[in-house]
Each structure stands twice: as C-alpha cells, then as structure tokens.
Scaffold this motif. Structure first.
Motif, PDB file in Angstrom:
ATOM      1  N   PRO A 152       8.265   0.553  47.274  1.00  0.00           N
ATOM      2  CA  PRO A 152       8.612   0.070  46.175  1.00  0.00           C
ATOM      3  C   PRO A 152       9.710  -0.413  45.736  1.00  0.00           C
ATOM      4  O   PRO A 152       9.813  -1.351  44.889  1.00  0.00           O
ATOM      5  CB  PRO A 152       8.401   1.768  45.721  1.00  0.00           C
ATOM      6  CG  PRO A 152       8.079   2.200  46.490  1.00  0.00           C
ATOM      7  CD  PRO A 152       7.780   1.505  48.151  1.00  0.00           C
ATOM      8  N   ASP A 155       9.138  -4.017  44.654  1.00  0.00           N
ATOM      9  CA  ASP A 155       8.505  -4.414  44.077  1.00  0.00           C
ATOM     10  C   ASP A 155       9.317  -5.376  43.088  1.00  0.00           C
ATOM     11  O   ASP A 155      10.138  -5.922  43.249  1.00  0.00           O
ATOM     12  CB  ASP A 155       7.744  -2.892  42.985  1.00  0.00           C
ATOM     13  CG  ASP A 155       6.761  -3.613  42.379  1.00  0.00           C
ATOM     14  OD1 ASP A 155       5.827  -3.067  42.178  1.00  0.00           O
ATOM     15  OD2 ASP A 155       7.454  -3.773  41.035  1.00  0.00           O
ATOM     16  N   MET A 156       8.508  -6.329  42.097  1.00  0.00           N
ATOM     17  CA  MET A 156       8.826  -7.498  41.140  1.00  0.00           C
ATOM     18  C   MET A 156      10.458  -6.251  40.182  1.00  0.00           C
ATOM     19  O   MET A 156      11.260  -7.114  39.386  1.00  0.00           O
ATOM     20  CB  MET A 156       7.302  -7.374  40.111  1.00  0.00           C
ATOM     21  CG  MET A 156       7.054  -8.660  40.995  1.00  0.00           C
ATOM     22  SD  MET A 156       7.598 -10.532  41.739  1.00  0.00           S
ATOM     23  CE  MET A 156       7.216 -11.127  40.449  1.00  0.00           C
ATOM     24  N   GLN A 157       9.702  -4.939  40.211  1.00  0.00           N
ATOM     25  CA  GLN A 157      10.675  -4.157  38.766  1.00  0.00           C
ATOM     26  C   GLN A 157      11.757  -4.144  39.743  1.00  0.00           C
ATOM     27  O   GLN A 157      13.256  -3.947  38.807  1.00  0.00           O
ATOM     28  CB  GLN A 157       9.696  -2.754  39.339  1.00  0.00           C
ATOM     29  CG  GLN A 157       9.027  -2.957  38.200  1.00  0.00           C
ATOM     30  CD  GLN A 157       8.645  -3.470  37.010  1.00  0.00           C
ATOM     31  OE1 GLN A 157       7.962  -4.233  36.929  1.00  0.00           O
ATOM     32  NE2 GLN A 157       9.604  -3.063  36.065  1.00  0.00           N
ATOM     33  N   SER A 159      13.453  -6.442  42.376  1.00  0.00           N
ATOM     34  CA  SER A 159      14.281  -7.541  43.312  1.00  0.00           C
ATOM     35  C   SER A 159      13.982  -9.125  42.303  1.00  0.00           C
ATOM     36  O   SER A 159      13.032  -8.467  42.038  1.00  0.00           O
ATOM     37  CB  SER A 159      13.315  -7.650  44.523  1.00  0.00           C
ATOM     38  OG  SER A 159      13.462  -6.640  44.910  1.00  0.00           O
ATOM     39  N   PHE A 160      15.484  -9.795  42.058  1.00  0.00           N
ATOM     40  CA  PHE A 160      15.181 -10.844  41.553  1.00  0.00           C
ATOM     41  C   PHE A 160      14.258 -11.952  42.928  1.00  0.00           C
ATOM     42  O   PHE A 160      14.951 -12.081  43.753  1.00  0.00           O
ATOM     43  CB  PHE A 160      16.015 -11.196  41.675  1.00  0.00           C
ATOM     44  CG  PHE A 160      16.525 -11.024  39.969  1.00  0.00           C
ATOM     45  CD1 PHE A 160      16.298 -11.783  39.084  1.00  0.00           C
ATOM     46  CD2 PHE A 160      18.438 -10.442  39.863  1.00  0.00           C
ATOM     47  CE1 PHE A 160      16.837 -11.030  37.036  1.00  0.00           C
ATOM     48  CE2 PHE A 160      18.353  -9.264  38.414  1.00  0.00           C
ATOM     49  CZ  PHE A 160      18.052  -9.907  37.346  1.00  0.00           C
ATOM     50  N   ARG A 201      17.244  -6.173  39.391  1.00  0.00           N
ATOM     51  CA  ARG A 201      16.729  -6.158  37.863  1.00  0.00           C
ATOM     52  C   ARG A 201      16.998  -5.019  37.401  1.00  0.00           C
ATOM     53  O   ARG A 201      15.309  -4.388  36.964  1.00  0.00           O
ATOM     54  CB  ARG A 201      15.000  -6.266  38.066  1.00  0.00           C
ATOM     55  CG  ARG A 201      15.250  -8.398  38.952  1.00  0.00           C
ATOM     56  CD  ARG A 201      13.886  -8.045  38.237  1.00  0.00           C
ATOM     57  NE  ARG A 201      13.168  -9.115  37.407  1.00  0.00           N
ATOM     58  CZ  ARG A 201      11.992  -8.141  36.338  1.00  0.00           C
ATOM     59  NH1 ARG A 201      11.830  -6.815  36.756  1.00  0.00           N
ATOM     60  NH2 ARG A 201      11.836  -8.843  35.014  1.00  0.00           N
ATOM     61  N   ASP A 202      18.529  -4.492  36.589  1.00  0.00           N
ATOM     62  CA  ASP A 202      18.725  -4.145  36.173  1.00  0.00           C
ATOM     63  C   ASP A 202      19.264  -4.049  34.660  1.00  0.00           C
ATOM     64  O   ASP A 202      20.630  -4.209  35.503  1.00  0.00           O
ATOM     65  CB  ASP A 202      19.004  -2.602  36.500  1.00  0.00           C
ATOM     66  CG  ASP A 202      18.064  -0.985  37.427  1.00  0.00           C
ATOM     67  OD1 ASP A 202      17.731  -1.740  36.650  1.00  0.00           O
ATOM     68  OD2 ASP A 202      18.758  -0.575  38.183  1.00  0.00           O
TER      69      ASP A 202
ATOM     70  N   PHE B 341      -2.392   4.306  46.424  1.00  0.00           N
ATOM     71  CA  PHE B 341       0.132   3.613  45.973  1.00  0.00           C
ATOM     72  C   PHE B 341      -0.700   2.244  45.079  1.00  0.00           C
ATOM     73  O   PHE B 341      -0.530   2.308  44.141  1.00  0.00           O
ATOM     74  CB  PHE B 341       0.705   3.622  46.363  1.00  0.00           C
ATOM     75  CG  PHE B 341       1.577   4.042  46.149  1.00  0.00           C
ATOM     76  CD1 PHE B 341       3.007   4.321  45.794  1.00  0.00           C
ATOM     77  CD2 PHE B 341       2.375   1.680  46.073  1.00  0.00           C
ATOM     78  CE1 PHE B 341       3.761   4.412  45.453  1.00  0.00           C
ATOM     79  CE2 PHE B 341       4.382   2.178  45.823  1.00  0.00           C
ATOM     80  CZ  PHE B 341       4.702   3.172  45.676  1.00  0.00           C
ATOM     81  N   ARG B 345      -0.588   1.718  40.877  1.00  0.00           N
ATOM     82  CA  ARG B 345       0.460   0.489  40.624  1.00  0.00           C
ATOM     83  C   ARG B 345       0.157  -0.925  39.674  1.00  0.00           C
ATOM     84  O   ARG B 345       0.662  -0.785  38.257  1.00  0.00           O
ATOM     85  CB  ARG B 345       1.576  -0.430  41.248  1.00  0.00           C
ATOM     86  CG  ARG B 345       2.296   0.918  42.401  1.00  0.00           C
ATOM     87  CD  ARG B 345       3.516   0.284  42.243  1.00  0.00           C
ATOM     88  NE  ARG B 345       4.409  -0.308  41.569  1.00  0.00           N
ATOM     89  CZ  ARG B 345       5.574   0.757  41.330  1.00  0.00           C
ATOM     90  NH1 ARG B 345       6.103   1.455  42.524  1.00  0.00           N
ATOM     91  NH2 ARG B 345       6.208   0.543  40.873  1.00  0.00           N
ATOM     92  N   VAL B 526      14.357 -18.710  39.441  1.00  0.00           N
ATOM     93  CA  VAL B 526      14.530 -16.905  39.130  1.00  0.00           C
ATOM     94  C   VAL B 526      13.207 -17.051  38.525  1.00  0.00           C
ATOM     95  O   VAL B 526      12.932 -17.528  37.807  1.00  0.00           O
ATOM     96  CB  VAL B 526      15.509 -16.436  38.461  1.00  0.00           C
ATOM     97  CG1 VAL B 526      14.964 -14.247  38.793  1.00  0.00           C
ATOM     98  CG2 VAL B 526      17.164 -16.679  38.976  1.00  0.00           C
ATOM     99  N   ILE B 527      11.684 -16.445  38.957  1.00  0.00           N
ATOM    100  CA  ILE B 527      10.598 -16.347  39.279  1.00  0.00           C
ATOM    101  C   ILE B 527      10.708 -15.375  38.297  1.00  0.00           C
ATOM    102  O   ILE B 527       9.447 -15.350  37.448  1.00  0.00           O
ATOM    103  CB  ILE B 527       9.940 -16.147  40.719  1.00  0.00           C
ATOM    104  CG1 ILE B 527      10.017 -17.419  41.235  1.00  0.00           C
ATOM    105  CG2 ILE B 527       8.338 -15.389  40.034  1.00  0.00           C
ATOM    106  CD1 ILE B 527       9.383 -17.565  42.731  1.00  0.00           C
ATOM    107  N   ASN B 528      11.096 -14.147  38.003  1.00  0.00           N
ATOM    108  CA  ASN B 528      11.178 -12.777  37.277  1.00  0.00           C
ATOM    109  C   ASN B 528      11.973 -12.809  37.042  1.00  0.00           C
ATOM    110  O   ASN B 528      13.205 -11.792  37.423  1.00  0.00           O
ATOM    111  CB  ASN B 528      10.909 -12.049  38.257  1.00  0.00           C
ATOM    112  CG  ASN B 528      11.123 -11.250  39.281  1.00  0.00           C
ATOM    113  OD1 ASN B 528      12.517 -12.255  40.011  1.00  0.00           O
ATOM    114  ND2 ASN B 528      11.299  -9.898  40.186  1.00  0.00           N
ATOM    115  N   LEU B 530      15.408 -11.443  34.027  1.00  0.00           N
ATOM    116  CA  LEU B 530      15.632 -10.850  33.312  1.00  0.00           C
ATOM    117  C   LEU B 530      15.756 -10.824  32.042  1.00  0.00           C
ATOM    118  O   LEU B 530      14.837  -9.938  30.482  1.00  0.00           O
ATOM    119  CB  LEU B 530      16.473  -9.459  33.128  1.00  0.00           C
ATOM    120  CG  LEU B 530      16.651  -8.320  34.136  1.00  0.00           C
ATOM    121  CD1 LEU B 530      18.174  -7.326  34.225  1.00  0.00           C
ATOM    122  CD2 LEU B 530      15.637  -7.200  33.178  1.00  0.00           C
TER     123      LEU B 530
END
Ligand SMILES: [Zn+2]
Lengths: 351, 779
Positions: A152, A155-157, A159-160, A201-202, B341, B345, B526-528, B530
């Motif tokens: 987990p 996960d993309m959630q 890490s950048f 990412r927070d 798992f 997700r 940055v791919i993702n 915030l």
C-alpha cells in the motif's frame, strides 16, 4: 601679615569663589587675589620688607596660600564650565524614548535550526552525515527497503511519481540507508545520520507534501534493540531535556523487524493527559527498529554476522514540539511576521 | 478494528479491568485510538406493562396506551404501533432517553394529547426481533427491568488501529484475546472443532492460485427466525447491524475468529458453483446496489448462469439470503490475499470480508469456521438439516523455522533464559518441535528469528528491555564537505542580514510564466500532483521566492531581504537531476523610517555577492551585460562566471513589470548554481597590519558617456602600484560639464611613511592612463 590673617583670606576667597554666580564673577575674584595688583601678589611683594626669619615663615605660608588659591579658582572654573556645558546640552535634549533602530540581522529558518540541533546531537555521538537524491530510484525507495510492488505504501495515494521512468520523489530518507551501506561496502561500523527533504501526498495541519526527515542507521557486530533504546533515549534527553520520559511501543515498518515507535511526554500536559495526546500523556515522536535481514542483505551486509538499528524522525514535528507550534503548515508559509518570532532567545544557547 | 471487552472476556474469563487492558494493548502494539462505554443510552429504558389501549380521539392511525411502570405509576403514551394490547410487556423510553439513532425523547403533544416518551420498536433499540412494530417482550423479567440489564449491562469498546503485520492475523477477537492472555499469563478458553466435509460434487475451482482452498456446505434453516439477543448485542457493540440469522452468524464468525464466510440463497443458484475469473465486461450487482463491470482480473463465485459474488470482496444481490431463505450454501474459502487486496482497491470496495481476505486469512479456518457456524445454528435451533459439502484444495503444511534463542537474545540485547523465550512464544501459539518452531497457520507475517524476537518483546513488553548505549570505536562523526559548504553559505547570508526561507519543490507552468520564465524543455513533471499549482518540479527558485514576497506584502509594505539555498530539478541523461541553487532577493522600495528612510540600493545586493564571494571563496567573476534572462532588467544586469569560466548565474534588478506582479516596485535578485562538484579549497593568507600612515587623495574626474567604473578601475590596476591600496567612488555630480565622479584613492606603504612626491607620481601616472579613455580631471 601672619598666619591668622592668611586664614582669614583663605576663608574670604573660598567664600567668594563658591558664591561666584558667573565666570566673570569668578574671574574678578581671581583677579582680586591673584592679579597683578591682587592681594596675594601684593603680599608677596611686601615680603621683602620683613625680617629674614619672619620672611621665611610668612613666605612659606603665603606660597601655600597662593597654591591654594590657584587650585581653588581652577577647580571652580572647571566646575562652572562643566555646569555651563551641562545646561547647554540639556537644552539639546533628544527624545530617547523613540524606538531604537535594530541592526539588519539575518535569520535561519526554524526547520534549518532544528535540523542542525539534531545533527549536532548525533555528530557528538559519532554519527556521520550522509545524503541521497530526492528524485530517487524506485528500487532504493521501495524494493530495497522490503516494500514490494503491491504494498500500500507504493500506492499513488502516498507517493509522488514523476515522468522519469522508475524514479519517484523519495517518500522517506530511508533509501539513504541502502546507499550508505553500499558506500561503506561491508566496512564496519556504519553509523550515519541522513537528513533531507522527503515528499508525500498529504496536506493538512499535521502533514505537508514536502518535509524534512532525519534517518539514523547503525550497523555493527552485536547491535541490539537495547542499544536502539539507549540511543533514542539519549537523543530524547539531548533534544527535549533530561526530565523528558520515553515510552516504546511495538510498531511495524517493512524495513525493520522488530519495529517500535518512541513516545515522549506530552508537552501540552506534561504527561497528565489532555486533548493533544488524546488523554494518554504521550506523543509519538519517531519510528525505529532493528534493520530487517533482507534490508541488510540488500545493502551488502550479512545478517548472520552483523545487525543494526535504524530510526526516522520528522524535523518539523520536532520543531513544533521545541518551539510550541500547533500547525505544521505555518512553517512553510514563510510569513516574516511569523518567522520574526524566532529571533528571540529560545532558552537554548545551542539552537 | 472495534473490540468489545465483553467479547474478549468470552475467551479470557479473568480479563483485568479496561485500564490494564488498554495498557496491555499498547504494550502489544495494538494502538488504542479511543475507548468508550457502550450501552449507556439504554440506561433509562425500562420494561412496562400495557394496561389499556384506546384509539386516539383525533387521529385514526394513532392509539393511546396506558402503561404501568415498576412503582405502579400509570402513564399514557401515544403510539402509531399496530401491535401491543393490554397485558403485553414492552420497552418504554421516558423523556430524556437518547435512542441509538441519536434522537432524544421528550414530551410531545400528539394531536391534542401529551405523550411523554415512547414505546420502542426493536429497531429503535438497534436490534432485530421479527416483524412487529413495538417490541413485545416475552421474557419473564419483572416490570421496571432496565433494557441495559437484559443486554448484559454496558460494555467497554476499544477502537484499535492495527499495523499491517497485526492486520494479517489480528482482526478478530480470538487473536486479540490470545495476545492478551499471553501477555497477562492468563488461562484462555478457545475450543475449536473441525468441520467434516464430505465429497458432494458442488463446486469447482478453475485456478488454485487464486483460491487455494474452497469449502462449501449446504444447510436447510428455519425462515423468519431471529438471531439470539446475545449475538445481536455483541455485533451491535462493535458497530455491526443485525440483519437476519444466516447473515448475522457469518458476521459473528468473522469477528469471532477472523474467517469471512458467505451465505448464498441455494434456491437461487443454478447448478454447480464455479470459482473463476470474470469474463471481460461481465456484470454483477453487488450487495451495496452498485452494478459493476468486471474484467478477467476479477475472481468471481458464479453458478452456471452468472457471477453471484465478487470473490472474497462482496456478494451479489441475486443470490443474497433474506429472512425468508430456507436453503443456504455456506462458503468458507481461502483466497490469495494479494489478489483480493488488489480487487478491493480496484473496485474501491472496502468490505469487512475484503479487509480480512486482503490481509491474509488462516487456511485452517476453512475447517473450523463452518463448524462454528453449524454449531451456532444448532444451538439456536435454526438448523433443519445439513446437506452435502465439499472441500477443494489441500491444507498447506505448517511452516517451521529453526529455533535460535541466542539470536533472539542478541537481537533484543537481553539475557533472558531460553525457557522464558520459548514460553512467551508458546503462549502466542507457537510450538516447539525438535529444534524448530512451528508457526501457527494464521501467522503469515512470521518469517524468521527477527519476527520471533519481536513477538517475545511484545509479550513481555519493550519496557522490560534495559536501554544500553552501543559501543563502537570512538571515531568522530563527520559532516559532508559539500553540505558543510552549503551551511557556510546559509550562515554567511544570515550574517549579511538575510532571512532564510524554505519553499516547496513544486511549481507549475503558469507560476513559471508569471515570473517571466519560459518552460525549460528538461523540466521534470509530477504525474500525480496534489494540486494544479504543483504539477512539476521547479527548475528555478525564483517563482517560489517571488510568491513569498507577494504573500508577505499582501498585508503590509514590508521590505524584504530573503534567501533560499535549495535544489532545483531537471531531467538529464545522467543521474544528476538535482542542482543546488542560491537565490537572494531584496526589495528596493524606499520605506519611510525615522530618522532616515530605509532605501536599499541594488548595489547592496551586489555588495552581498562580492562579500560572499570572498567570505565563501566562491571564485566568482562578473561582467555587465545588456541581455540575459528575460525576467531581468537588461540595463542593470551582471552575468556571473564560476571559477572555471562558465556562466553560473546572474545578479541585477528584476524587470519592474514582473516585480509589480508580486506587489513589489523594484526587486534586486542574485541567483546562481552552487556547484556540487567543486568544494572550494583555499589556504588562508593573513598578513600583518600596515604600520605606516595612509595618505588619502580625492580626485574629481569628468567621465565621458560609456566609460564605466570598471574601465577606470582596470586602468588603476594596470599601474601595478605597490602603494595604491584602494580606489573607491565617494561622490557623483551631473553638471554642464557632463558627469563627474569623485574617487578616493588611499595610499599606504608596507615599508615607510609615504612622501607627497611618491603619491603624486602615482596619481600622475593614473591620470595619464585614464586620459586615453577620455577621462579628465575636473578643475
Ligand atoms: Zn497531553
């Protein structure tokens, strides 16, 4: 002419000098006594008419009187000049209640100061500083630390990811463990501290997407959990004071086993229990553990021969604790009004 | 996970008080997030008898019930209930009672009649009691009995946060109770029976990797039954909603022993059960009412017609059991945890089943869980008949690792006896077999001695390990020379009166544009991100710094002297994607201040650079240029060269138009790369102070257009005079003669007191040299 008369003169001239109201008065009095036709000058001249025996005695007395007069008028004159100057200066009064002009002083960011405080503690314990890249290989950031592809944490959630293949903005300073082990190349002891920027990412009152961590790592023959506890306790006392209490709780990190977290006495309630510490009297300060055998192997060390411990500490959390700040985001708004408060003495000469 | 004290006590009868329990949980690594009393809301609810029921005079659908309370007191309550007649015992909530849904009872006027409080239905109390409006209580309790007493009193509820290793085996009361009993040295009671599967051909599994073990059993049960209150109470206390016996029992078994079970309505299943991958595009409406489109990545439980459930994650609506169901197929399976798992997700279904299967379940529970279920059905009198059953797959052999107490002791740094270590492990369910330790089948987290060491430490408590300072050879710690150099720069900038800021490493195209920077081709994206403002890694510190200026000047006209030394990022063929950059910024607006205005000058920024160049041995040289970065004022710009002669940065004024975007009129900027490759080496060159007096001469020179200070200074250097120490501008005039500068020349000799003649000679030579560039002395 005799001593009695001279004493009378002495009193007279002293009276005159003291009572003089101006420099002119004083000079007139001086002239009266010491001028060319002055009383003492006249008496000096009159000495020659005295018999030799008496002349000696009176001459001496008269000389003393003259010395006295010279000194008297000089002192009074100086005094009067000083007073005149004082009154002149008093007329030149400057409003010293105006605010002072402060020197243009610089200021290090509180995060830098806190980071250096931690570095200093560990440098004194013989740890060397190590660094690694912020744009990190996924292998160093994850696999090498026992974090497999489907974990987990990957996960993309959390890490950048960036548009460089197999790279990631490091989510912790732990990859420096692996890099340091590789650099030490099986040499012992490994005793390093790795400060640096990390990214997650927070974003809320207790998390920001970019923050600073320090990672510690010790590897040698026979390093134990007891050593880890001792080291962390020493650190807590050095950073937070000798009266601070510590508590260790089992925890979990993929790259350590056994793992534990260290709590310290809550600063808000000093251990009584309050809202900040959810009534427990403790606040968590860092994660740590014995280096996982697989991680040792990934760094080139043989877990059957050596063991090690590692820990990771958030600088901002420590800064919040040390400076008494309740919102992490304040540290990165770079508001001068906020930062200017850090100019004041912190109670610690070393900070 | 939510844990109930009462539930745990079923396993450990001598459980100590909740405070001790909380301490033990923390010691064992189970983080207690919160702790509350359950059931207190039931306190005022009491058993009353209906003595009279009459129709409400003003409303057809309402009745007025007269009830007798414990002390004989009669009260009238208005109700809409269809049931309830004189003689019935019912639950009464007087005013002030708070219901499970949060409503607080009060006296209300219902169509002209005061009604204090309410007679309650089972749902209003949070339970299922069959089809009835108000809950007619058939127990033998006396009037005035509190509802809290019939649910066994209040309970203490712990909200626990489980670390991933605990979640592997710990998401159930059994495991939690076992750990507590182990660390408290208390006896514990857990009898488990194994289900005996026969060999009815009921199911097939197409891939043993996805589903290593699959058990299925057929039961006939009583329809329209009610789950016993004690089970409902336990489920309620951990936040589960009772539904019907078939479902409640699967839930109970799940939280009791950690094995998710699934019950299908067997009468809706067409033919054999198949555990297979879904077809691409196959549809399944799951129990949450969402129609999902599946793919071959998904594992389903299907019959011969359609998918009935997303395996291990959530059942479908088609074959769901209801209270009317009489015939069920009970599934007890062991799935590949990674697979579940990922499915969880992918579909964002965080069901209790998926949260268990996804972390790993005990394969052995495929045998014990259905036995537990059947046993409960029997006890409840709901089991009509057991049908066929089938088990597909084989139990894995239990894993062994060699027992190494010395290794455990070394790792923990303790001197505990081998027996103590073994005892701790045995209390946790480990067994010793010859020289090996046999790992319990639910402990997928345990791999080796390290893991055993952790369990031993947890059982006895980390506080039992005496802290110790490790001993290694006393070598001093070393800072890195590179970073020590960065720290010198930070300290020097601070000494120069500048404030350090730390900005985020992110930027975006609009943010760069606003600062006048065109997007470089080698930028890292940055791919993702915030947020939209953080879509790339900054190629320059300038935008962040200017935004800091803006944020600070939004509320007040503050003059700012700031610096940041931090990485900028660029993609490159080599590994080198980060470079340290120094940016120094100073607002140049005059600010009123007594006794003299604060009017910083661009030359102060240059002065800092010159001073830093010396202070930090930067090895810089510079030259005025009339073009450079677009965001810089072309008339006030220096290009900076590093020691190797390559361009490392710029110093000058920001284009005023750009400065104004950030609420500043004029801004002086110095930015440069700090090379990581080169740590400046220098040897100190300290000489004695000169003992002979200096001679100072001021010269006023008329300077033609186009001649710079640098031109004059270079000429002075050409003199190679031993006695000319400095040449500094001290004043500047404009007049009909053009522009004139007054320079102060300071002469001093190392060897003697200078004569006028010696000084004049140098001045004459100097004047001759500058005459060549049109400079003349002003008379
Ligand atoms: Zn507290």
């Amino acid at each position: 002419m005799d001593g009695e008369q001279f004493n009378e003169w002495k009193d007279q001239m002293t009276q005159q000098a003291m009572n003089a109201e101006s420099l002119t008065d004083l000079q007139a009095a001086r002239h009266q006594w010491l001028g060319r036709r002055g009383t003492i000058t006249g008496a000096m001249k009159g000495l020659s008419s005295l018999p030799i025996e008496k002349r000696k005695v009176v001459g001496r007395q008269l000389n003393e009187l003259r010395e006295y007069a010279l000194d008297l008028f000089k002192r009074c004159e100086e005094n009067m000049e000083l007073q005149a100057e004082t009154s002149r200066l008093q007329a030149e009064t400057f409003d010293m209640t105006l605010p002072g002009l402060w020197p243009q002083t610089g200021l290090l960011h509180p995060v830098t100061r806190t980071r250096r405080l931690v570095e200093d503690v560990f440098l004194r314990m013989g740890f060397s500083l190590e660094y690694g890249p912020e744009i990190e290989d996924e292998w160093y950031n994850f696999e090498a630390l026992n974090i497999p592809a489907n974990h987990p944490a990957r996960d993309m959630q959390d890490s950048f990811f960036i548009d460089l293949p197999e790279r990631v903005l490091r989510t912790h300073t732990s990859p420096v463990q692996i890099r340091a082990m590789q650099r030490y190349n099986r040499a012992l002891p490994v005793r390093i501290l790795a400060p640096g920027r990390v990214f997650r990412r927070d974003d809320d009152a207790t998390h920001v997407p970019m923050f600073f961590q320090v990672e510690g790592l010790v590897i040698d023959h026979g390093i134990s959990l007891a050593d880890l506890k001792g080291t962390l306790q020493t650190m807590a006392h050095e950073l937070l004071g000798d009266d601070i209490k510590t508590r260790f709780r089992p925890s979990y990190f993929p790259f350590t086993e056994p793992s534990m977290e260290m709590d310290v006495t809550c600063a808000a309630c000093r251990g009584e229990g309050c809202r900040v510490c959810k009534g427990t009297g403790w606040v968590e300060i860092l994660g740590s553990g014995m280096v996982h055998p697989q991680v040792l192997r990934n760094g080139g060390y043989d877990p059957h021969r050596v063991s090690g411990f590692a820990f990771g500490l958030g600088i901002e959390r420590l800064a919040m604790r040390i400076f008494g700040i309740d919102d992490l985001r304040l540290l990165y708004q770079n508001d001068m009004e906020f930062l200017s408060q850090f100019q004041s003495y912190t109670g610690r000469p070393g900070l | 996970m939510i844990a109930s004290y009462r539930w745990l006590q079923r396993f450990v009868p001598e459980l100590p008080d909740a405070n001790t329990l909380e301490e033990k949980l923390t010691q064992l690594g189970w983080e207690v997030v919160s702790r509350e009393e359950w059931g207190t809301c039931y306190e005022p609810v009491e058993l009353v008898e209906i003595v009279k029921r009459v129709k409400h005079p003003n409303a057809d659908h309402l009745s007025v019930m007269t009830i007798r309370r414990q002390n004989g007191q009669l009260t009238s309550v208005v109700t809409g209930a269809q049931n309830g007649v004189a003689g019935d015992h019912v639950w009464y909530a007087p005013p002030g009672t708070q219901l499970v849904d949060g409503r607080v009872m009060e006296t209300v006027n219902m169509r002209g009649i005061e009604s204090p409080g309410m007679l309650l239905s089972s749902q209003e109390l949070g339970f299922e009691a069959g089809l009835q409006d108000i809950w007619i209580w058939d127990g033998a309790q006396n009037l005035g009995t509190r509802f809290l007493d019939v649910v066994g009193g209040s309970d203490t509820i712990f909200e626990l946060e489980l670390t991933p290793n605990l979640a592997v085996y710990g998401q159930n009361m059994h495991a939690l109770a076992q750990e507590l009993a182990a660390s408290l040295s208390l006896p514990w009671d857990f009898r488990e029976t194994e289900f005996f599967y026969d060999h009815a051909p009921m199911a097939k599994v197409s891939d043993a990797h996805d589903c290593p073990i699959y058990g299925i059993t057929e039961f006939w049960i009583q329809p329209n039954a009610v789950t016993p209150l004690w089970i409902q109470v336990l489920l309620r206390s951990i936040g589960q909603r009772p539904i019907n016996p078939a479902v409640d029992l699967t839930n109970f078994v799940l939280w009791d022993m950690g094995q998710p079970l699934h019950a299908f309505d067997a009468d809706k299943v067409n033919g054999m059960i198949e555990v297979r991958r879904a077809w691409d595009g196959e549809k399944l409406t799951t129990l949450d009412g969402v129609e999902r489109t599946l793919s071959s990545q998904d594992l389903v439980i299907a019959d011969q017609t359609q998918a009935l459930a997303l395996a291990g994650v959530m059942g479908g609506t088609f074959a769901a059991v209801s209270s009317a169901t009489v015939h069920i197929l009970l599934e007890a399976a062991h799935f590949d945890s990674q697979h579940i798992f990922q499915t969880m997700r992918r579909h964002q279904i965080f069901s209790d089943a998926a949260l268990h299967f996804g972390k790993g379940t005990d394969p052995h529970a495929v045998l014990s869980a259905p036995a537990h279920y059947q046993n409960l059905l029997e006890k409840m009198g709901l089991l009509v008949e057991k049908g066929g059953s089938q088990l597909i797959g084989t139990m894995p052999v239990r894993r062994h690792i060699s027992f190494n107490p010395q290794g455990i002791k070394q790792l923990l740094g303790v001197n505990w006896a081998e027996d103590k270590i073994l005892e701790g492990l045995e209390r946790l369910g480990f067994e010793k077999e010859e020289e090996d330790i046999v790992i319990p089948s639910n402990r997928h987290d345990v791999e080796g001695t390290h893991d055993l060491a952790e369990d031993v430490a947890r059982v006895y408590g980390l506080e039992k390990i005496e802290p110790h300072m490790f001993m290694v050879s006393a070598t001093p710690g070393r800072p890195s020379p590179h970073v020590a150099y960065h720290e010198l720069i930070r300290n020097s900038m601070t000494a120069a009166g500048y404030w350090e800021v730390i900005t985020r490493s992110f930027s975006s195209v609009p943010r760069l544009r606003r600062a006048g920077i065109e997007l470089p081709p080698d930028v890292v994206r940055v791919i993702n991100p915030l947020r939209d403002e953080e879509t790339l890694l900054r190629p320059s510190l300038l935008p962040g710094m200017l935004e800091t200026v803006e944020a600070n000047r939004a509320r007040r006209d503050i003059s700012l002297s700031l610096f940041e030394l931090a990485p900028v990022y660029q993609r490159s063929d080599q590994d080198h994607t980060e470079h340290q950059e120094l940016i120094v910024i100073r607002t140049l607006d005059e600010r009123m201040c007594y006794p003299r205005p604060d009017s910083p000058h661009l030359l102060e920024v240059k002065g800092v650079m010159e001073w830093m160049n010396q202070k930090c041995g930067m090895g810089l040289s510079w030259q005025q240029v009339s073009s450079g970065p677009e965001f810089m004022h072309p008339g006030r710009l220096l290009v900076l060269y590093g020691a190797s002669g390559s361009v490392v940065g710029y110093l000058g004024e920001l284009r005023p138009g750009i400065a104004q975007r950030y609420r500043a009129k004029r801004v002086g900027v110095w930015f440069m790369r700090i090379g990581d490759d080169r740590v400046v080496t220098a040897t100190p060159n300290i000489r004695h102070p000169l003992r002979y007096p200096e001679v100072v001469r001021d010269l006023s020179l008329i300077i033609p257009q186009g001649v710079s200070y640098q031109d004059i200074f270079e000429r002075a250097k050409q003199l190679r005079s031993q006695i000319l120490q400095t040449l500094t501008p001290v004043d500047h005039y404009h007049g009909d003669f053009g522009q004139s500068w007054t320079f102060r020349l300071v002469f001093q000799s190392e060897e003697k007191t200078l004569t006028d003649q010696e000084v004049d000679q140098v001045i004459q030579q100097f004047l001759q040299l500058v005459e060549n560039i049109g400079v003349t002395i002003r008379q």
